[in-house]
Design a protein around this motif. Structure first.
Motif, mmCIF file in Angstrom:
data_model
loop_
_atom_site.group_PDB
_atom_site.id
_atom_site.type_symbol
_atom_site.label_atom_id
_atom_site.label_comp_id
_atom_site.label_asym_id
_atom_site.label_seq_id
_atom_site.Cartn_x
_atom_site.Cartn_y
_atom_site.Cartn_z
ATOM 1 N N ASP A 17 0.849 -1.189 0.000
ATOM 2 C CA ASP A 17 0.000 0.000 0.000
ATOM 3 C C ASP A 17 0.889 1.245 0.000
ATOM 4 O O ASP A 17 1.950 1.259 0.659
ATOM 5 C CB ASP A 17 -0.899 -0.012 1.232
ATOM 6 C CG ASP A 17 -1.938 1.090 1.198
ATOM 7 O OD1 ASP A 17 -3.037 0.840 0.684
ATOM 8 O OD2 ASP A 17 -1.636 2.206 1.681
ATOM 9 N N ALA A 126 -4.570 6.840 -1.931
ATOM 10 C CA ALA A 126 -4.048 6.739 -0.568
ATOM 11 C C ALA A 126 -4.072 8.097 0.129
ATOM 12 O O ALA A 126 -4.424 8.194 1.317
ATOM 13 C CB ALA A 126 -2.630 6.190 -0.589
ATOM 14 N N ILE A 216 -6.767 -0.233 -3.172
ATOM 15 C CA ILE A 216 -5.681 -0.102 -2.212
ATOM 16 C C ILE A 216 -6.174 -0.571 -0.857
ATOM 17 O O ILE A 216 -7.376 -0.631 -0.591
ATOM 18 C CB ILE A 216 -5.156 1.342 -2.115
ATOM 19 C CG1 ILE A 216 -6.240 2.269 -1.568
ATOM 20 C CG2 ILE A 216 -4.649 1.833 -3.449
ATOM 21 C CD1 ILE A 216 -5.722 3.645 -1.222
#
Length: 248
Positions: A17, A126, A216
């Motif tokens: 990630d 993210a 993600i």
């Protein structure tokens, strides 16, 4: 030359990630700020040093891992003999070069790993999950694509100079630098403009919530790496404070 803000598809065997990669960078930023060369802290530092190397090797870049390992062992050996046998200007130069390799090379490898293995869409997703300001997110996204694209431009300029017979070590070295740096400076301006235009075209600055098709999330490998790095960073800070080292 057409530039894109996307990173090529990953070819490695694992997929971390983007937030995990930011934690990796944060941990190595702490290591760079505190330089400990002996005691338990140095052992922890050595273990952390090879974490980005292991990540790069896992992506199939074995030559980077081998070259760094050789340079690290050579630098450690040079620092040892410098402390015991060599002095003067040569000793200071050897100590400086060895320190650069041992202190900053792991961070550079970590930065390269994060940039080369993260797609912009994943990075943006993210950052949205972390609720960071769009201005900061867009600036970081453009920066992530600027340096790889600048490298491509430099390689293209180098190939063009070779075709014209202009190489370092042949002819006038000042002209060789001039013929490479000046086109690179102009290209860097164009790269920044094109990446900014690409960001606007993709709607990165729009005052709406962005959607992403990429997936993600934290997986087992992410948690293992995060816990491992947090433990090592905590130990490194504790051992450093025991030696009386203060973070500047």
């Amino acid at each position: 030359m057409t530039h894109t803000m996307e990173v090529s598809e990953q070819t490695g065997r694992m997929h971390l990630d983007p937030r995990t990669k930011l934690i990796v960078l944060f941990a190595f930023s702490i290591v760079v700020m505190i330089d400990i060369t002996d005691g338990p802290a140095s052992v922890v530092r050595t273990i952390m040093t090879f974490v980005p190397v292991a990540l790069v090797v896992a992506e199939g870049r074995y030559h980077i891992g081998v070259w760094f390992t050789v340079l690290y062992i050579l630098s450690a050996w040079m620092m040892h003999i410098n402390a015991n046998e060599i002095g003067g200007v040569i000793g200071m130069l050897i100590l400086f070069l060895a320190s650069i390799v041992m202190q900053f090379a792991p961070l550079m490898i970590a930065v390269w790993y994060c940039i080369s293995t993260t797609k912009i869409s994943e990075f943006m997703a993210a950052m949205n999950r972390m609720h960071l300001p769009q201005g900061l997110t867009i600036s970081m996204a453009v920066m992530m694509r600027f340096f790889p694209t600048l490298r491509e431009e430099y390689l293209a300029i180098r190939d063009a100079m070779k075709m014209r017979g202009i190489q370092f070590g042949k002819g006038n070295p000042l002209k060789a630098i001039e013929y490479r740096l000046i086109p690179l400076l102009f290209s860097s301006v164009n790269i920044g403009d094109e990446l900014s235009a690409a960001a606007i075209t993709r709607g990165l600055g729009a005052p709406i919530r962005r959607t992403n098709v990429c997936q993600i999330g934290f997986h087992a490998l992410d948690w293992i790496l995060i816990v491992f790095l947090l433990i090592l960073t905590g130990l490194y800070l504790c051992f450093s404070m025991q030696k009386g080292v203060i973070i500047a």
